[in-house]
Each structure stands twice: as structure tokens, then as C-alpha cells.
Design a protein around this motif. Structure first.
Motif, PDB file in Angstrom:
ATOM      1  N   ALA A   1      81.078  47.190  -5.401  1.00 24.86           N
ATOM      2  CA  ALA A   1      79.709  47.076  -5.657  1.00 24.86           C
ATOM      3  C   ALA A   1      78.817  47.992  -5.007  1.00 24.86           C
ATOM      4  O   ALA A   1      77.823  48.387  -5.381  1.00 24.86           O
ATOM      5  CB  ALA A   1      79.103  45.542  -5.717  1.00 24.86           C
TER       6      ALA A   1
ATOM      7  N   TRP B   1      81.032  42.773 -10.040  1.00 27.11           N
ATOM      8  CA  TRP B   1      80.570  41.480 -10.062  1.00 27.11           C
ATOM      9  C   TRP B   1      81.187  40.803 -11.218  1.00 27.11           C
ATOM     10  O   TRP B   1      81.241  39.495 -10.872  1.00 27.11           O
ATOM     11  CB  TRP B   1      79.008  41.702 -10.400  1.00 27.11           C
TER      12      TRP B   1
ATOM     13  N   VAL C   1      76.182  35.523  -8.137  1.00 24.97           N
ATOM     14  CA  VAL C   1      77.133  36.564  -8.836  1.00 24.97           C
ATOM     15  C   VAL C   1      76.851  36.928 -10.238  1.00 24.97           C
ATOM     16  O   VAL C   1      76.745  37.978 -10.627  1.00 24.97           O
ATOM     17  CB  VAL C   1      78.695  36.262  -8.757  1.00 24.97           C
TER      18      VAL C   1
ATOM     19  N   GLU D   1      73.654  38.959 -10.852  1.00 21.60           N
ATOM     20  CA  GLU D   1      74.228  40.184 -10.428  1.00 21.60           C
ATOM     21  C   GLU D   1      74.687  40.958 -11.649  1.00 21.60           C
ATOM     22  O   GLU D   1      74.454  42.259 -11.938  1.00 21.60           O
ATOM     23  CB  GLU D   1      74.962  40.465  -9.285  1.00 21.60           C
TER      24      GLU D   1
END
Length: 318
Positions: free
Chosen positions: A124, A134, A154, A157
Motif C-alpha cells: 500500500a 487493501w 481496512v 481504505e
């Protein structure tokens, strides 16, 4: 119609679905790995790297391809070797972490994902706009049984980078199920919130129908009288609404365009046959084109056999 044609392709399970380029890569990897030469790993890595890099920012296609490759390579050392050789290659790190989860699940090994989260986070950093690190981390989080606030962090994201990422929605659907870390109520809330704002042809359009098929399977699993009348599930409330909403639009040419469209059409054909809506299912079987997904057909036995029998039942009386 196409599904009555003598030239209809024989039903087959193809993990790549209708992604012909991915299918050619898998075939090439099988051939290369059989050579048994010292350079085998290098040849395979070069093929995979070149292939995945050509997709650009088509995150839906990239996610599908990494998912298939992770399943294909889970039992091999190739993802680990690639990540070890190129620790600053985001694609290598994601593929390795994803393959770790697949392998750990197959072996039911809760300790089999050591270092996977770190690989995802490093990927990432290296590719900040790419959602796949992610998405892979979401899979790690589920397997390692992270707490809900961490998992939702998460999840957010992923959404920030790819709002309708199919794999992420399916992961969350599974995570929120009673069998993992949630409840039936959380599933209903999740699906309801999605339906309020999701485009009808989004890559994650099958989330609601998937939830209903899982519920249908749960009813079948209880056995007894409930299993005998399980078909009525599709005539009631949310299940009927979910099926009605997509029964005709999904089979229209070009309506669904995401990488796992064929998987969603398999799901729809299965649900329509479970509801005994054979006339509606015919066009869907035609659109599937003989490419079968193991789930949900495997719930009744061998998936190819179940698919072919359902397809024949759909055409009875025509």
C-alpha cells in the motif's frame, strides 16, 4: 436460441471465467512449471509481472486476475520467492499475501499468514492508489479474526480507492455473517445500505443476491420440513425483491461489464432455478456460455452436473 444450438460449448469450470488473456497465462504457467528447469521460477515471474502490469488502473480487472492467480499459485513457492526477490514490488507483495490466505484457509491453518499483513501494508505504501493491497489485507484480517473496528478501517481504505470493488464487498458479506464475526441483522443492514446508492450494473451488484443464496443454503442445511419448502424463500420479501430486480437486466448484452460478470450470471441462473423460474433462467444460461463457477452449484453436488441438469430443466417444454 443459443442455448438450444448443437454448437453450444460443453459446460466447463474455468477459474479465469471469460478472461481469455488470463486463461492463456494460466495455460502457459502450467506448461512452464512442467519443464522443471532451474529458470522455471524466473520465467513464471516474468510472465505474471508483465501480464499484471499491462492492466493499468482497471482495478476491477486487476483484482479478479490477482485473485485467480493467488488461488492457482497458493500451493507453490512462486509468490513467496517473487516477494523475497523483489521486496519493493507491490504486485509481488500483494500476490504473496493473498496466496498465503488461500493456502492457510485450505489447510485450516490460523498461523499460516505470518507476515501477510505487513506485506499488504508495504504494498500500500509502494502503490498508494491501488486498492488491491487493501483487498488482500481485508482477507488477512478476516482469517486472523481482527476486531470489527480494524476490519472496517481496512474496508474504508478499499472504498477510498475503488468504490464498488466486488471482491471487497463479498469479503465483507462473509465477514459479517454469523459464521464469522457478525449476525444476520448486520448482513441485512449492510445490504440495505449498499442498495440505496449502488449503480445497478456496479461490479458488486451481486452482493444482495449472494446474501440471499447464502440464506437459502442455510435453510436447506437445517433439513426437515424447512428444507422441503425452501423454495418458498424466493417468493417472499427481500429474496423475491432481490431476484426480481435483476432477473431480466443482467442477461441483457452489455449490461454487466465487470470482470466477474459470468460468475454473477451463474449465481442468477442458480437462484432462478431454485425459485422454479425456468423461463427467466433460459436467457441467463445462454449468457453464461457454458462457463461454470463451482459456487453456488456445488451446494447440490458436482457443480458441472448440477449446472447441466439445471440447464436441461430450464429448456423442458420449449
Amino acid at each position: 436460441m443459443g442455448f438450444l444450438s448443437s454448437r453450444r460449448k460443453r459446460a466447463r469450470i474455468a477459474p479465469e471465467l471469460d478472461d481469455q488473456e488470463l486463461g492463456r497465462l494460466l495455460k502457459s504457467l502450467r506448461s512452464t512449471s512442467r519443464t522443471g528447469t532451474i529458470a522455471t521460477t524466473d520465467l513464471c515471474v516474468a510472465q505474471i509481472s508483465r501480464f499484471l502490469d499491462q492492466g493499468g488502473s482497471d482495478w476491477d480487472r486487476r483484482t479478479h486476475r490477482i485473485s485467480v492467480l493467488a488461488e492457482f499459485l497458493a500451493a507453490s513457492q512462486l509468490p513467496r520467492s517473487w516477494a523475497a526477490r523483489q521486496p519493493d514490488n507491490a504486485t509481488a507483495l500483494v500476490l504473496h499475501a493473498w496466496a498465503q490466505v488461500v493456502h492457510a484457509r485450505a489447510r485450516e491453518d490460523r498461523g499460516g499468514t505470518v507476515g501477510a499483513a505487513e506485506s499488504c501494508l508495504r504494498a500500500a505504501e509502494l502503490a498508494p492508489g491501488d486498492p488491491t493491497p487493501w483487498v488482500a489485507l481485508l482477507k488477512v484480517a478476516r482469517w486472523e479474526r481482527w476486531r470489527q473496528p480494524q476490519v472496517f478501517g481496512v474496508w474504508n481504505e478499499v472504498l477510498a480507492r475503488d468504490r464498488w470493488n466486488r471482491e471487497a464487498y463479498m469479503s465483507m458479506l462473509a465477514y459479517l455473517a454469523p459464521e464469522e464475526a457478525g449476525s444476520r441483522l448486520q448482513i441485512l443492514e449492510f445490504v440495505d445500505a449498499l442498495g440505496a446508492r449502488m449503480p445497478a450494473n456496479a461490479p458488486c451488484a451481486a452482493t444482495e443476491l449472494t446474501a440471499q443464496v447464502h440464506q437459502y443454503h442455510a435453510i436447506l442445511g437445517r433439513g426437515g420440513y424447512e428444507a422441503l419448502v425452501a423454495r418458498t424463500h424466493w417468493n417472499q420479501g427481500m429474496a423475491a425483491h432481490a431476484l426480481d430486480r435483476v432477473a431480466h437486466s443482467w442477461a441483457q448484452p452489455g449490461f454487466l461489464r465487470h470482470a466477474r460478470t459470468v460468475a454473477d450470471l451463474n449465481l442468477l441462473a442458480y437462484a432462478l432455478m431454485a425459485a422454479d423460474r425456468r423461463a427467466d433462467a433460459r436467457a441467463v444460461f445462454d449468457a453464461v456460455g457454458g462457463i461454470v463457477t463451482a459456487w453456488p452449484w456445488e451446494a447440490g453436488g458436482d457443480p458441472l452436473t448440477e449446472f447441466e441438469q439445471a440447464q436441461r430443466r430450464a429448456t423442458v417444454g420449449m
